[in-house]
Each structure stands twice: as structure tokens, then as C-alpha cells.
Design a protein around this motif. Sequence first.
Motif, PDB file in Angstrom:
ATOM      1  N   LEU A  21       0.827  -1.208   0.000  1.00 16.82           N
ATOM      2  CA  LEU A  21       0.000   0.000   0.000  1.00 16.82           C
ATOM      3  C   LEU A  21       0.861   1.259   0.000  1.00 16.82           C
ATOM      4  CD1 LEU A  21      -2.782  -1.057   2.543  1.00 16.82           C
ATOM      5  CD2 LEU A  21      -3.017  -0.817   0.061  1.00 16.82           C
ATOM      6  N   ALA A  22       1.975   1.208   0.734  1.00 17.80           N
ATOM      7  CA  ALA A  22       2.894   2.355   0.750  1.00 17.80           C
ATOM      8  C   ALA A  22       3.538   2.570  -0.620  1.00 17.80           C
ATOM      9  CB  ALA A  22       3.976   2.138   1.809  1.00 17.80           C
ATOM     10  N   LEU A  23       3.659   1.502  -1.394  1.00 18.18           N
ATOM     11  CA  LEU A  23       4.238   1.596  -2.736  1.00 18.18           C
ATOM     12  C   LEU A  23       3.207   1.971  -3.794  1.00 18.18           C
ATOM     13  CD1 LEU A  23       6.559  -1.565  -2.632  1.00 18.18           C
ATOM     14  CD2 LEU A  23       7.302   0.827  -2.636  1.00 18.18           C
ATOM     15  N   GLY A  24       1.954   2.160  -3.377  1.00 18.99           N
ATOM     16  CA  GLY A  24       0.921   2.596  -4.311  1.00 18.99           C
ATOM     17  C   GLY A  24      -0.027   1.518  -4.778  1.00 18.99           C
ATOM     18  N   TRP A  25      -0.062   0.381  -4.085  1.00 19.10           N
ATOM     19  CA  TRP A  25      -0.940  -0.713  -4.492  1.00 19.10           C
ATOM     20  C   TRP A  25      -2.398  -0.346  -4.246  1.00 19.10           C
ATOM     21  CZ3 TRP A  25      -2.159  -5.605  -1.262  1.00 19.10           C
ATOM     22  CH2 TRP A  25      -2.832  -6.544  -2.060  1.00 19.10           C
ATOM     23  N   SER A  26      -3.261  -0.690  -5.193  1.00 19.45           N
ATOM     24  CA  SER A  26      -4.700  -0.434  -5.064  1.00 19.45           C
ATOM     25  C   SER A  26      -5.449  -1.748  -5.244  1.00 19.45           C
ATOM     26  CB  SER A  26      -5.167   0.588  -6.107  1.00 19.45           C
ATOM     27  OG  SER A  26      -4.493   1.829  -5.949  1.00 19.45           O
ATOM     28  N   PRO A  27      -5.622  -2.523  -4.173  1.00 20.84           N
ATOM     29  CA  PRO A  27      -6.297  -3.823  -4.295  1.00 20.84           C
ATOM     30  C   PRO A  27      -7.786  -3.682  -4.521  1.00 20.84           C
ATOM     31  CG  PRO A  27      -5.806  -3.358  -2.002  1.00 20.84           C
ATOM     32  CD  PRO A  27      -5.178  -2.252  -2.796  1.00 20.84           C
ATOM     33  N   HIS A  28      -8.361  -4.696  -5.189  1.00 22.85           N
ATOM     34  CA  HIS A  28      -9.795  -4.738  -5.444  1.00 22.85           C
ATOM     35  C   HIS A  28     -10.311  -6.108  -5.022  1.00 22.85           C
ATOM     36  CE1 HIS A  28      -9.244  -1.079  -7.856  1.00 22.85           C
ATOM     37  NE2 HIS A  28      -8.222  -1.701  -8.434  1.00 22.85           N
ATOM     38  N   GLY A  29     -11.581  -6.362  -5.304  1.00 19.05           N
ATOM     39  CA  GLY A  29     -12.124  -7.698  -5.130  1.00 19.05           C
ATOM     40  C   GLY A  29     -12.681  -7.982  -3.756  1.00 19.05           C
ATOM     41  N   ASN A  30     -13.215  -9.210  -3.633  1.00 21.79           N
ATOM     42  CA  ASN A  30     -13.894  -9.662  -2.418  1.00 21.79           C
ATOM     43  C   ASN A  30     -12.883 -10.272  -1.453  1.00 21.79           C
ATOM     44  OD1 ASN A  30     -15.524 -10.765  -0.470  1.00 21.79           O
ATOM     45  ND2 ASN A  30     -16.880 -11.827  -1.880  1.00 21.79           N
ATOM     46  N   PRO A  31     -12.783  -9.752  -0.217  1.00 21.10           N
ATOM     47  CA  PRO A  31     -11.842 -10.327   0.756  1.00 21.10           C
ATOM     48  C   PRO A  31     -12.115 -11.795   1.045  1.00 21.10           C
ATOM     49  CG  PRO A  31     -12.606  -8.168   1.498  1.00 21.10           C
ATOM     50  CD  PRO A  31     -13.432  -8.540   0.317  1.00 21.10           C
ATOM     51  N   ALA A  32     -13.375 -12.227   0.967  1.00 15.23           N
ATOM     52  CA  ALA A  32     -13.690 -13.634   1.228  1.00 15.23           C
ATOM     53  C   ALA A  32     -13.044 -14.542   0.183  1.00 15.23           C
ATOM     54  CB  ALA A  32     -15.208 -13.841   1.240  1.00 15.23           C
ATOM     55  N   SER A  33     -13.011 -14.098  -1.062  1.00 12.26           N
ATOM     56  CA  SER A  33     -12.359 -14.885  -2.112  1.00 12.26           C
ATOM     57  C   SER A  33     -10.868 -14.979  -1.851  1.00 12.26           C
ATOM     58  CB  SER A  33     -12.612 -14.246  -3.480  1.00 12.26           C
ATOM     59  OG  SER A  33     -13.994 -14.217  -3.783  1.00 12.26           O
ATOM     60  N   VAL A  34     -10.275 -13.870  -1.426  1.00 12.79           N
ATOM     61  CA  VAL A  34      -8.846 -13.864  -1.108  1.00 12.79           C
ATOM     62  C   VAL A  34      -8.556 -14.825   0.042  1.00 12.79           C
ATOM     63  CG1 VAL A  34      -6.932 -12.442  -0.277  1.00 12.79           C
ATOM     64  CG2 VAL A  34      -8.548 -11.512  -1.944  1.00 12.79           C
ATOM     65  N   LEU A  35      -9.376 -14.775   1.072  1.00 13.92           N
ATOM     66  CA  LEU A  35      -9.176 -15.641   2.235  1.00 13.92           C
ATOM     67  C   LEU A  35      -9.276 -17.113   1.853  1.00 13.92           C
ATOM     68  CD1 LEU A  35      -8.808 -15.968   5.282  1.00 13.92           C
ATOM     69  CD2 LEU A  35     -11.287 -15.751   5.535  1.00 13.92           C
ATOM     70  N   LEU A  36     -10.264 -17.455   1.034  1.00 11.17           N
ATOM     71  CA  LEU A  36     -10.442 -18.851   0.631  1.00 11.17           C
ATOM     72  C   LEU A  36      -9.254 -19.330  -0.197  1.00 11.17           C
ATOM     73  CD1 LEU A  36     -12.279 -21.270   0.762  1.00 11.17           C
ATOM     74  CD2 LEU A  36     -13.500 -20.420  -1.251  1.00 11.17           C
TER      75      LEU A  36
END
Length: 257
Positions: A137-152
Amino acid sequence: MTTTTGPYAPKPGAAPLGRMIAAQAALETRMLLRNGEQLLLTVIIPTLLLVLFSTVDVVDTGTEDAVDFLAPGVLALAVMSTAFTGQAIATGFERRYGVLKRLAVSPLPRWALMAAKTVSVLVTEVLQIVLLTVIALALGWSPHGNPASVLLLLVAGTAAFSGLGLLMAGTLKAEATLAAANLVFLLLLVGGGVIVPLDRFPDAAQAVLGLLPISALSDGLRDVLQHGAGMPWADLGILAVWAVAGLAAAGRFFRWE
């Protein structure tokens, strides 16, 4: 003549199972975080890769901001470094030095020992992911999407790599495990879509590399976090197959001595 024991009375017997697992998991986590080689694999290398390739134009990632491509891949690499490489090496040497043999005859059941190791891996991964996410995030990352999908995806990836790591640690000698785990780590780092996109490889190689667990995890995370896609079922299916096969083989062939 009567004797009194005071407010404390002896109560021989094993502690409750949940307390034993928690104590063993805490011990496993402390040992992991105090090990310099494990910290190199689990924290330093992923962090350096994320910062270096996000700030220096070395690899063409096909994106305007390299960190958007790299962050999901480095998160996948962090999972692999802990669940596979670190766990395989640590467990392999515990087996060599007779630690597992002694623990196997303690009140802690064997399955509970493996559960404690899994909890330790998950705790370490949480710390890794928080650290890498803050840096990205400090490097400029802009994540998208559903956190539940990431967790799974992360849980499925952890299961897949854990099974493979335990299989290696339970069947090879400690020195062979050390060499093989580090070699696999390097090969999958290069050919698993972590830093170099898979479409940079020949078509025939892409078909094979895409079936690797690191490729499925990094591509799945990238689809969600970079492109905002829904659940990448194909990648999740690949991870599930690796998880079932790896854990089943580890349970069948793991040798405690």
C-alpha cells in the motif's frame, strides 16, 4: 494423623486437548520467528522482492504500476515460503533429531501435533500478509475484489503447500529436505508467475506451469486483487486437488523416525 494439602492438590493427567494444541502452537510459532533462516525465507526475501521489482523497472509485468501485478504474487510466495519451505525444513530436522519421535509418545496426539503446526503456519502467514500489505500500500498498491475470495484462496494454498511440505519432511532425510525445499522455492519463484508473468513463457510451458500450486495461487489472487474478479474457481480447483493429494500422501507416507 491427618495431612492437609492446602489450597493446591495434585491432579495427575494430561491437560485438556485444546490447551495442549495451543501451547504447542505457541512454541512452534516462537521457534519459527526466532530462526534466522526461516525469517529470511518468510519475511526478508518476499519484502525485498516486492520493494525491488516495484521500484526498479527490471521485469515487464504488462501493467502501468508494477506493484499491482507483484503484490498478489508476493503474497502467494509468502504462503509458499511458510507453509512449504519453512515447514518442510523445520519438520525434517525435528524428525532427524528425534523431536517428533519423543512428541509422538507424549499425551499430545499425532494429529494434534500436526494441527498445532498448522496453527503456527497460519499465525505466521497473518503476520506476513499484514506486513506485505502495508508495504505494498505504501508503494501505491490499489487492491480490489472480495476479501472472502482472497481468504479462501489463501487457506486452500496453505493446505496445498502444507501437505507437500509435510510429505517431503516425512519421507526424505533432513539434508535432502533442506536442499530440495530451497531448490523448489527458487524454481517456483522463477516459473510460478510470482515475478515473471506466465505469458512470457512458451505456450507448452504455460500449460504445465499453470497447473502448479504457486501459479494457481498467484493467478487467483491476481484475478481478484488486481482485476476485481469473482472467485477464480479454476485456480481454486487446482489448489484443492494439490491440497487433497498432498495431505493424503503425507498422512500415508510420513515417517516419524
